[in-house]
Design an enzyme around this catalytic site. Structure first.
Site, PDB file in Angstrom:
ATOM      1  N   ASP A  31       8.037   7.678  -7.302  1.00 58.21           N
ATOM      2  CA  ASP A  31       6.868   8.126  -6.540  1.00 58.21           C
ATOM      3  C   ASP A  31       6.595   9.576  -6.957  1.00 58.21           C
ATOM      4  OD1 ASP A  31       5.787   7.143  -3.330  1.00 58.21           O
ATOM      5  OD2 ASP A  31       5.065   8.956  -4.335  1.00 58.21           O
ATOM      6  N   ASP A  58       5.620  10.407 -12.247  1.00 57.23           N
ATOM      7  CA  ASP A  58       4.285   9.830 -12.250  1.00 57.23           C
ATOM      8  C   ASP A  58       4.261   8.664 -13.241  1.00 57.23           C
ATOM      9  OD1 ASP A  58       1.310  11.387 -11.574  1.00 57.23           O
ATOM     10  OD2 ASP A  58       1.389   9.548 -12.790  1.00 57.23           O
ATOM     11  N   LEU A  59       3.574   7.599 -12.869  1.00 52.67           N
ATOM     12  CA  LEU A  59       3.520   6.446 -13.772  1.00 52.67           C
ATOM     13  C   LEU A  59       2.717   6.741 -15.037  1.00 52.67           C
ATOM     14  CD1 LEU A  59       3.030   3.448 -11.300  1.00 52.67           C
ATOM     15  CD2 LEU A  59       5.149   4.448 -12.155  1.00 52.67           C
ATOM     16  N   SER A 124      -5.511  -5.879  -2.306  1.00 54.00           N
ATOM     17  CA  SER A 124      -6.147  -5.587  -1.021  1.00 54.00           C
ATOM     18  C   SER A 124      -7.248  -6.602  -0.759  1.00 54.00           C
ATOM     19  CB  SER A 124      -6.747  -4.186  -1.088  1.00 54.00           C
ATOM     20  OG  SER A 124      -7.661  -3.995  -0.031  1.00 54.00           O
ATOM     21  N   TYR A 148     -12.598   2.060  -5.608  1.00 54.67           N
ATOM     22  CA  TYR A 148     -11.215   1.742  -5.220  1.00 54.67           C
ATOM     23  C   TYR A 148     -10.987   0.234  -5.320  1.00 54.67           C
ATOM     24  CZ  TYR A 148      -7.643   0.230  -1.923  1.00 54.67           C
ATOM     25  OH  TYR A 148      -6.599  -0.426  -1.343  1.00 54.67           O
ATOM     26  N   LYS A 152      -8.573  -2.330  -7.936  1.00 54.78           N
ATOM     27  CA  LYS A 152      -7.669  -3.422  -7.539  1.00 54.78           C
ATOM     28  C   LYS A 152      -8.035  -4.704  -8.275  1.00 54.78           C
ATOM     29  CE  LYS A 152      -4.995  -1.341  -4.549  1.00 54.78           C
ATOM     30  NZ  LYS A 152      -3.582  -1.095  -4.869  1.00 54.78           N
ATOM     31  N   TYR A 176      -3.719  -7.441   1.022  1.00 54.70           N
ATOM     32  CA  TYR A 176      -3.473  -7.022   2.402  1.00 54.70           C
ATOM     33  C   TYR A 176      -4.775  -6.960   3.170  1.00 54.70           C
ATOM     34  CZ  TYR A 176       0.368  -4.730  -0.164  1.00 54.70           C
ATOM     35  OH  TYR A 176       1.404  -4.432  -0.997  1.00 54.70           O
ATOM     36  N   ASN A 198      -9.360   5.676   8.531  1.00 52.28           N
ATOM     37  CA  ASN A 198      -9.059   4.370   9.106  1.00 52.28           C
ATOM     38  C   ASN A 198      -8.934   4.444  10.628  1.00 52.28           C
ATOM     39  OD1 ASN A 198      -7.188   4.016   6.190  1.00 52.28           O
ATOM     40  ND2 ASN A 198      -8.953   2.747   6.654  1.00 52.28           N
ATOM     41  N   ASP A 294     -19.671  -0.473   5.345  1.00 50.57           N
ATOM     42  CA  ASP A 294     -18.848  -1.307   6.228  1.00 50.57           C
ATOM     43  C   ASP A 294     -19.396  -2.727   6.305  1.00 50.57           C
ATOM     44  OD1 ASP A 294     -16.750   0.220   6.992  1.00 50.57           O
ATOM     45  OD2 ASP A 294     -17.479   0.686   9.008  1.00 50.57           O
TER      46      ASP A 294
HETATM   47  C1  UD1 Z   1     -10.942   0.291   4.901  1.00 51.40           C
HETATM   48  C2  UD1 Z   1     -11.459   0.222   3.498  1.00 51.40           C
HETATM   49  C3  UD1 Z   1     -10.678  -0.807   2.721  1.00 51.40           C
HETATM   50  C4  UD1 Z   1      -9.191  -0.491   2.774  1.00 51.40           C
HETATM   51  C5  UD1 Z   1      -8.737  -0.402   4.226  1.00 51.40           C
HETATM   52  C6  UD1 Z   1      -7.299   0.055   4.311  1.00 51.40           C
HETATM   53  C7  UD1 Z   1     -13.820   0.858   3.673  1.00 51.40           C
HETATM   54  C8  UD1 Z   1     -15.230   0.401   3.513  1.00 51.40           C
HETATM   55  N1  UD1 Z   1     -12.882  -0.071   3.490  1.00 51.40           N
HETATM   56  O1  UD1 Z   1     -11.189  -0.964   5.492  1.00 51.40           O
HETATM   57  O2  UD1 Z   1     -11.117  -0.852   1.385  1.00 51.40           O
HETATM   58  O3  UD1 Z   1      -8.462  -1.492   2.107  1.00 51.40           O
HETATM   59  O4  UD1 Z   1      -9.556   0.556   4.905  1.00 51.40           O
HETATM   60  O5  UD1 Z   1      -6.803  -0.143   5.589  1.00 51.40           O
HETATM   61  O6  UD1 Z   1     -13.560   1.997   3.941  1.00 51.40           O
HETATM   62  N2  UD1 Z   1     -13.911   2.438  12.593  1.00 51.40           N
HETATM   63  C9  UD1 Z   1     -14.527   3.166  13.594  1.00 51.40           C
HETATM   64  N3  UD1 Z   1     -14.245   4.505  13.721  1.00 51.40           N
HETATM   65  C10 UD1 Z   1     -13.371   5.138  12.883  1.00 51.40           C
HETATM   66  C11 UD1 Z   1     -12.734   4.393  11.861  1.00 51.40           C
HETATM   67  C12 UD1 Z   1     -13.045   3.041  11.740  1.00 51.40           C
HETATM   68  O7  UD1 Z   1     -15.333   2.629  14.358  1.00 51.40           O
HETATM   69  O8  UD1 Z   1     -13.157   6.356  13.033  1.00 51.40           O
HETATM   70  C13 UD1 Z   1     -14.183   0.989  12.474  1.00 51.40           C
HETATM   71  C14 UD1 Z   1     -14.816   0.592  11.158  1.00 51.40           C
HETATM   72  O9  UD1 Z   1     -16.206   0.680  11.207  1.00 51.40           O
HETATM   73  C15 UD1 Z   1     -14.309  -0.862  11.018  1.00 51.40           C
HETATM   74  C16 UD1 Z   1     -12.938  -0.831  11.697  1.00 51.40           C
HETATM   75  O10 UD1 Z   1     -12.964   0.315  12.543  1.00 51.40           O
HETATM   76  O11 UD1 Z   1     -15.132  -1.744  11.729  1.00 51.40           O
HETATM   77  C17 UD1 Z   1     -11.792  -0.700  10.723  1.00 51.40           C
HETATM   78  O12 UD1 Z   1     -12.044   0.403   9.851  1.00 51.40           O
HETATM   79  P1  UD1 Z   1     -10.946   0.950   8.826  1.00 51.40           P
HETATM   80  O13 UD1 Z   1      -9.654   1.169   9.526  1.00 51.40           O
HETATM   81  O14 UD1 Z   1     -11.537   2.105   8.104  1.00 51.40           O
HETATM   82  O15 UD1 Z   1     -10.694  -0.270   7.832  1.00 51.40           O
HETATM   83  P2  UD1 Z   1     -11.736  -1.108   6.940  1.00 51.40           P
HETATM   84  O16 UD1 Z   1     -13.097  -0.579   7.029  1.00 51.40           O
HETATM   85  O17 UD1 Z   1     -11.549  -2.547   7.274  1.00 51.40           O
END
Ligand code: UD1
Length: 337
Positions: A31, A58-59, A124, A148, A152, A176, A198, A294
């Site tokens: 890593d 680093d890879l 993913s 991203y 993948k 995942y 996230n 989204d």
């Molecule tokens: C995101 C990535 C995806 C990645 C994954 C890793 C995008 C478009 N996709 O997925 O490529 O593999 O993370 O876990 O970014 N939300 C809120 N408020 C926030 C954060 C998120 O409302 O502050 C909502 C989002 O709109 C979504 C849900 O929560 O509906 C999940 O969001 P998030 O955790 O960012 O994951 P993904 O969008 O599914």
């Protein structure tokens, strides 16, 4: 089995190392610590009683990779290392192709050179992009919507070509869904730098008082309450999935892709509710406009992983939330050296 884990100090990597060690495997981590800390090794040792052999490399460094393969008789590789922030990948696509795709090519070159042909690759659900239908089956169209996700998919394509050209390869592609939670010890978990993108890391920071309120990205989707629906899976379940995949490829040459999810969708507001119930913390939120890029709904068809890997996620959403909270309470500033 001697397993080289690239990105082994990261979120999913560290949990997978714990499961590997607890199941008697010999773990070697490489890593570059670009998004994790050396302290994770001590945490893994605290949980398992054994510290994995570690290379801070680093890879993209060919000589370093040669040394790792020369010094260790590696049986299998689990490849996590890579950048993973969607927004950043849109701004810096070349950095993503370099770090994710070129690094993987280097790793594959060395695997060929040292005749190591067992690989579990960290893919993913992002490779499905905006799915044509849910639950998503592995044969669905692959159409990522950002650099991203493209990295993948490119890597998946490379691996499919490699497995086609040489039938000795044994490869599992693990797609995942949304990994969350943390180890029940509270010693390892996810610690994003800066403002989390996230959902769960953001909610946890609201709970610790670091952020004022959650911004919910849109409540006008065609879902149960208008907010986005995702398939959240406990990171320990996910880690166990890697062990099952290793076992599977051991007697299945070729290449196979598997969804790793629970097959259950939760909306943003349902997650907020589950977090509040599991932790007793109130999460204030405000509805905002949709986040560009989204999708409304995404959850896995889990049949293939169940049938071929004998994999089934066991932890529910409240367990994911309480384990995550336990980690955040113990590590409010993340895992530092
Ligand atoms: C995101 C990535 C995806 C990645 C994954 C890793 C995008 C478009 N996709 O997925 O490529 O593999 O993370 O876990 O970014 N939300 C809120 N408020 C926030 C954060 C998120 O409302 O502050 C909502 C989002 O709109 C979504 C849900 O929560 O509906 C999940 O969001 P998030 O955790 O960012 O994951 P993904 O969008 O599914």
């Amino acid at each position: 089995m001697k397993v080289l884990v690239t990105g082994g100090t990261g979120f999913i990597g560290s949990h997978t190392c714990v499961e590997l060690i607890n199941n008697g495997h010999d773990v070697i981590i490489v890593d570059n610590l670009s998004n994790s800390s050396r302290e994770v090794l001590n945490r893994i040792a605290k949980i398992t009683g054994s510290i994995p052999k570690f290379y801070k490399d680093d890879l993209l460094d060919n000589e370093a990779l040669d040394s790792i393969f020369e010094e260790n008789k590696i049986d299998s590789v689990i490849h996590f290392a890579g950048y993973k922030a969607v927004g950043e990948s849109v701004e810096k696509p070349l950095m993503y192709y370099q770090n994710n795709v070129i690094a993987t090519l280097n790793l594959l070159d060395k695997m060929v050179k040292y005749n190591v042909k067992r690989l579990v690759f960290s893919s993913s659900a992002t490779v499905y992009g905006d799915p044509d239908m849910v639950p998503i089956v592995e044969t669905s169209r692959l159409q990522p919507t950002n650099p991203y996700g493209n990295t993948k998919l490119v890597i998946e394509d490379i691996l499919r070509d490699v497995a086609y050209a040489d039938h000795q390869w044994q490869i599992a592609l693990l797609r995942y869904f949304n990994p969350i939670g943390a180890h029940s010890s509270g010693l390892i978990g996810e610690t994003p730098n800066g403002i989390p993108n996230n959902l769960l890391p953001y909610i946890a920071q609201v709970a610790t008082g670091k952020r004022e309120e959650l911004r919910v990205w849109g409540n006008d989707y065609p879902t149960i309450d208008g907010t986005g629906v995702r398939d959240y899976i406990h990171v320990v379940d996910l880690a166990v999935g890697h062990l099952k995949a290793l076992k599977y490829i051991d007697n299945h040459p070729g290449i196979e892709a598997f969804n790793l999810g629970r097959g259950v969708g939760y909306s943003v507001l349902q997650v907020v509710q589950a977090f509040e119930k599991a932790t007793g913390q109130k999460i204030p939120y405000q509805i905002m406009d949709r986040r560009p890029g989204d999708i409304a709904t995404c959850f896995a068809d889990t049949k293939k992983a169940k049938d071929l890997l004998n994999f089934e996620a066991i932890y529910d959403i409240e367990q994911m939330c309480s384990d995550l909270w336990n980690f955040y309470k113990n590590n409010p500033e993340g895992i530092k050296e």
